[in-house]
Design a protein around this motif. Structure first.
Motif, PDB file in Angstrom:
ATOM      1  N   ARG A 186       7.323  29.930  -2.457  1.00 36.91           N
ATOM      2  CA  ARG A 186       8.694  29.446  -2.537  1.00 36.91           C
ATOM      3  C   ARG A 186       9.404  29.574  -1.203  1.00 36.91           C
ATOM      4  N   HIS A 206      12.057  26.574  -7.079  1.00 35.68           N
ATOM      5  CA  HIS A 206      11.263  27.662  -7.637  1.00 35.68           C
ATOM      6  C   HIS A 206       9.902  27.212  -8.124  1.00 35.68           C
ATOM      7  N   MET A 233      16.602  32.981  -6.749  1.00 36.39           N
ATOM      8  CA  MET A 233      15.215  32.667  -7.081  1.00 36.39           C
ATOM      9  C   MET A 233      14.420  33.941  -7.361  1.00 36.39           C
TER      10      MET A 233
END
Length: 770
Positions: free
Chosen positions: A68, A193, A252
């Motif tokens: 990510r 994400h 996230m």
């Protein structure tokens, strides 16, 4: 189990240049470490031991975090890598048929960005297909065609950042990479994400072509099995301007916590919220379970020590889990706003590729100017971006650097120059009186919808030495002495009439010896083409029904566009009948919108004739906005509810114009300017308090053809030049669901809704801003 392939790790490490501190090397070590711990214990002992205390959920989350942080939202320095991955994917397709598709929102920023990207791809001999789409309904219209194509790269310009893209394009294959180049904010966290190895290998450095079909699956794709087509699990890459980046990373991390950390004892007391739990939850949000980098943990941070001291993950209490979900909900419910323009993002790409010229910087300027004129960014951010673009303009226009902005170097001069701009509507291509009369800023400050306001305007011009005849003369034909003193006179006399912020920094583009086109002029002309070149039935008698010097030439310019619409018959069936169903009307709007987009595309060419032809149309639209706004204020048609002000348009000569959301939004912004100054324009404490309040506006226009209402919501700031986040998108959805309405969300910024007339009254009763 996620199949790690050694050649993929090798590619990632090679891309890092062999530098062990490079992010690519870090990712390679992480990927290999995770694979080795689970499958091949021959990896060096010290690295292997550092992962032994992690269970599978923690390993999944850790690798997800690294994917990510490095892949799903790329910083500016990785723009060239992303672009090279697009080239490599297209060239590796083995066919001359286009596999690169670009969906573009038809606004000036996205148009300029698409033009810039298209020129780059064309220079690299990459075929690409551009499809303009106005809203999500039009996206649905083109899905059937897209499903038939071999799409390897899909680029979304000013589309999709605030929506979960995986839900929008479920038919795309695992081999597809979707690039989001969008100024809309906040970015939906699911777009950042949903880690995917395709984006990892393609985006990290982009120096080596990798076939996405041969890449391993995402470590989060637990249900996938090798050999499947993996429909709906494509890679998403968000081109990031790093606005609010730190907060997004924290959120996230919270998504990882909620996904991978186990629940506490199900019998845990929900009411237990002592200070220790509060501190623990805050630590988690800041990175206890993945918010910090893997290197920080390895360096012996307290978080890492706590992890190594425990062989099992720390469970989450119900209160902690609820608190984390609340933070995520708060992020997505904060309201929409704008980040860096898409055109500026692609201009940065061109800079990093070393392929900029005057056309490229002009497109970047148009994207920025559109954001400012549409009230999407505040004055401070606009000035900051202008300060960055000004040296670029000076660097690229060295031949004309020593010339005054008003002077042209010759008949072929197409240079871009920095300049000061007045907040008057198209004043270089109109007359001074009408330009000021139809300026939202001047109208609000001087209350020009009232007779007293127009008298004050005439008196102001007279004080500056401009007779009524001169002020209604076309600007190009005014006395040169009056034109040369215009900025000085306005600065000197403007504050007496409340016009304290009349000028702002901008740019102009020369066109030989023809009248200059400022950036705001070009934006007005392009917007007029996009909004009303075809498909909008202008009431010619109403939009041109004003006497005055120069009106004949202006009216003839509008007539060309009216005749163009009649010739193309955008509003008629072949047999001459009007479209009657919602589907027929949507199809006609789609056809006209597409034609308008390509007309605007052509207007961006170096030959400015088409763009100049559109300026009379822009004046006609601005007259419509001013006339409708003045009528609303004169009739006191603004209703005030507990949380917003409301205006309803059900009849009148401009009904066919304001059925279009973009034009209705222009009217809303004009009313915000007017009402802001009605609340108080003095220096008293009461006036200052009034100006600090936000100005939420809801404007609805009835569409008789479909018996529906087009509704837009804006939240104007208390001070001119400020911008507030727009929370109407979620408010519209919530009220429509509660009302059981048949509705469709409008443009991609979400603050527009189309709702059936039967549910309209109930919808308004339920509409409430948080």
């Amino acid at each position: 189990m996620f199949p790690i392939r050694p050649e993929v790790v090798a590619i990632v490490f090679i891309m890092s240049g062999g530098n062990p501190t490079h992010s690519g090397a870090k990712l390679a070590r992480t990927v290999m470490s995770w694979a080795v711990v689970k499958t091949a214990p021959a990896w060096p002992g010290e690295i292997r031991r550092s992962y032994l205390h992690l269970n599978e959920a923690q390993l999944q989350r850790k690798i997800s975090k690294d994917f990510r942080k490095n892949r799903m939202h790329i910083p500016v320095e990785l723009y060239p890598a992303a672009y090279r991955s697009i080239l490599n994917t297209a060239r590796g397709s083995g066919t001359a048929v286009s596999t690169t598709f670009i969906l573009v929102k038809p606004d000036v920023d996205a148009l300029s960005a698409a033009k810039l990207l298209h020129e780059l791809l064309k220079a690299d001999y990459v075929n690409n297909t551009i499809i303009p789409v106005r809203d999500w309904d039009e996206v649905d219209m083109v899905k059937d065609d897209l499903m038939k194509e071999n799409i390897r790269t899909l680029i979304l310009i000013n589309i999709g950042a605030i929506e979960p893209i995986l839900d929008v394009f479920p038919f795309l294959k695992n081999s597809t990479v979707v690039h989001i180049i969008d100024s809309h904010r906040p970015i939906h966290l699911s777009n950042l994400h949903n880690s995917h190895v395709s984006s990892t290998a393609l985006i990290l450095e982009g120096r080596k072509a990798v076939d996405p079909d041969e890449l391993p699956l995402s470590p989060l794709d637990e249900e996938s099995e090798e050999g499947d087509e993996f429909i709906g699990s494509f890679a998403v890459v968000v081109w990031n301007d790093q606005d609010d980046e730190e907060r997004r990373i924290q959120l996230m991390d919270i998504m990882d916590i909620l996904k991978w950390e186990p629940d506490d004892d199900p019998n845990d007391d929900d009411d237990d919220d002592d200070s220790d739990e509060d501190e623990e939850a805050e630590n988690e949000a800041r990175g206890r379970y993945g918010g910090g980098s893997g290197d920080e943990d390895a360096d012996g941070s307290p978080n890492a020590k706590r992890r190594r001291g425990s062989q099992s993950p720390q469970p989450l209490t119900k209160i902690q889990r609820r608190r984390h979900r609340a933070r995520l909900d708060k992020y997505h419910a904060q309201g929409t706003y704008s980040g860096q323009s898409a055109a500026n993002q692609l201009y940065l790409l061109a800079v990093l590729l070393g392929r900029v010229d005057e056309d490229a910087v002009w497109l970047a300027i148009l994207g920025l100017t559109y954001q400012f004129s549409a009230g999407l960014i505040d004055r401070g951010r606009y000035d900051a971006y202008v300060a960055l673009l000004t040296p670029e303009v000076e660097r690229l226009t060295t031949a004309a650097a020593n010339l005054d902005a008003a002077m042209s170097s010759g008949p072929n001069d197409r240079s871009v120059r920095a300049s000061e701009e007045l907040r008057f509507c198209l004043f270089r291509h109109w007359n001074l009186y009408d330009s000021m009369l139809h300026s939202g800023y001047v109208a609000g400050k001087m209350k020009l919808w009232k007779e007293r306001g127009t008298k004050n305007l005439s008196g102001m011009l007279a004080k500056m030495g401009y007779s009524l005849l001169q002020s209604k003369e076309t600007y190009a034909h005014m006395d040169s002495d009056l034109k040369s003193r215009l900025f000085i006179n306005m600065d000197a006399l403007g504050p007496e009439y409340g016009l304290t912020d009349l000028t702002y920094p901008s740019f102009i583009r020369k066109a030989g010896y023809r009248t200059d086109l400022s950036a705001s002029d070009a934006v007005e002309g392009l917007s007029a083409i996009l909004e009303a070149a075809t498909g909008v039935r202008l009431d010619f008698g109403n939009v041109t029904g004003q006497n005055g010097v120069g009106t004949e030439d202006w009216a003839e310019g509008v007539r060309k566009w009216v005749e163009r619409g009649d010739r193309n018959k955008e509003n008629n069936k072949p047999d001459g009948a009007e479209p009657t169903t919602v589907g027929e009307l949507a199809l006609k709007l789609r056809e006209s919108s597409t034609k308008n987009f390509w007309l605007a595309w052509d207007a961006l060419n170096s030959d400015t004739s088409l763009l100049r032809d559109a300026l009379p149309l822009a004046k006609a639209l601005q007259r419509s906005v001013t006339a409708q706004g003045a009528y609303i204020l004169d009739k006191q048609a603004i209703k005030t509810t507990r949380s917003y002000r409301f205006v309803l348009i059900k009849e009148g000569p401009y009904l066919a114009i304001f059925r279009h959301p973009i034009l209705l939004l222009r009217l809303a912004l004009w009313l915000v300017d007017a009402v802001r100054d009605l609340l108080g324009n003095g220096d008293s404490e009461a006036d200052q308090r009034a100006r600090t309040k936000s100005l939420p506006f809801v404007i609805a226009c009835y569409v008789p053809d479909t018996e529906r209402f087009t509704i837009v919501g804006v939240i104007g700031a208390g001070d001119a030049g400020d911008v507030k986040k727009n929370a109407f998108g979620l408010a519209f959805k919530h009220a429509a669901h509660l009302a059981g309405a048949d509705f469709q969300m409008g443009t991609f910024d979400s603050a527009t809704v189309n709702i059936d007339a039967a549910s309209f009254a109930k919808f308004l009763k339920l509409l409430n801003l948080p």
